[in-house]
Motif scaffolding. Structure first.
Motif, PDB file in Angstrom:
ATOM      1  N   THR A  31       0.835  -1.208   0.000  1.00 16.51           N
ATOM      2  CA  THR A  31       0.000   0.000   0.000  1.00 16.51           C
ATOM      3  C   THR A  31       0.866   1.252   0.000  1.00 16.51           C
ATOM      4  OG1 THR A  31      -1.715  -1.188   1.246  1.00 16.51           O
ATOM      5  CG2 THR A  31      -1.893   1.198   1.145  1.00 16.51           C
ATOM      6  N   LEU A  34       1.654   2.799  -3.293  1.00 17.46           N
ATOM      7  CA  LEU A  34       0.590   3.444  -4.061  1.00 17.46           C
ATOM      8  C   LEU A  34       0.521   4.949  -3.811  1.00 17.46           C
ATOM      9  CD1 LEU A  34      -2.239   0.788  -3.545  1.00 17.46           C
ATOM     10  CD2 LEU A  34      -0.880   1.168  -5.622  1.00 17.46           C
ATOM     11  N   GLY A  88      -4.586  -0.775  -7.144  1.00 13.01           N
ATOM     12  CA  GLY A  88      -4.390  -1.651  -6.000  1.00 13.01           C
ATOM     13  C   GLY A  88      -4.460  -3.107  -6.387  1.00 13.01           C
ATOM     14  N   ALA A  91      -1.171  -3.951  -7.585  1.00 11.88           N
ATOM     15  CA  ALA A  91      -0.160  -3.940  -6.524  1.00 11.88           C
ATOM     16  C   ALA A  91      -0.283  -5.148  -5.603  1.00 11.88           C
ATOM     17  CB  ALA A  91      -0.287  -2.655  -5.712  1.00 11.88           C
TER      18      ALA A  91
END
Length: 209
Positions: A31, A34, A88, A91
């Protein structure tokens, strides 16, 4: 017990306990790449990891998903949030868990339709975390430069470590709290679930005339 330690030691204990969940630490690290505004990993994946470790279970047992909240008040369109969700998805590819990303600046646009009560616009991710159905859930963690953990815990950590579920009647309806609490109690029988507060008698009792 960790719940009886001074706050600074509780924070150190929290990081130690959460770090036992390798999925969680991976979610935090991914996270961070990002670069989402005011983001936190939050909700069940945090306090349920603690419950698992405290009760001697595998750290990731019973955790349905991993929630990522961020706050972008500059663009409230679904398209903008969807673009973040898709980024996301890339990712978090390969993780053995579902990760849900949500822009907390948009919650008021759909909350009433889903839960039946109006949600005023949140002013920050922290304000959104404040509104969880149980105070025990009000917890957020993110990675900052240098590997520092930022922890948001407006109600402290003692209930989390002591397996206490306490209602937070600021937004979510009673039935939401009771449904969640019953599900958690079924999964973690050691929990102490506190009841939803009764209405103020002064407001419900008829005047004496």
């Amino acid at each position: 017990m960790l719940g009886r330690l001074p706050l600074d030691e509780q924070l150190a204990g929290l990081r130690s306990v959460l770090s036992e969940n390798e999925i969680l630490t991976d979610v935090l690290a991914r996270t961070a790449t990002l670069a989402l505004p005011n983001w936190y990993v939050t909700a069940g994946c945090l306090f349920q990891t603690v419950w698992n470790v405290v009760t001697g279970r595998h750290p990731a047992d019973g955790i349905k998903d991993y929630d990522v909240f961020y706050f972008d008040g500059g663009d409230l369109s679904w398209d903008a949030e969807d673009a973040v969700i898709k980024a996301g998805r890339a990712a978090f590819a390969g993780l053995p868990a579902e990760v849900e990303i949500r822009n907390e600046a948009r919650v008021h646009l759909w909350y009433e339709q889903k839960f039946g009560v109006r949600c005023p616009p949140h002013g920050s991710t922290e304000a959104a975390i404040d509104c969880f159905a149980a105070t025990t859930c009000c917890l957020g963690v993110r990675l900052e430069p240098g590997g520092r953990w930022r922890v948001y815990a407006p109600h402290g950590l003692s209930d989390v470590f002591n397996l206490v579920v306490r209602p937070n009647p600021v937004l979510a309806p009673r039935e939401v709290y009771e449904t969640k609490a019953a599900r958690w109690k079924n999964e973690w029988p050691q929990l102490t679930v506190l009841p939803w507060p009764d209405p103020d008698p002064a407001r419900t009792t008829a005047p004496p005339y």
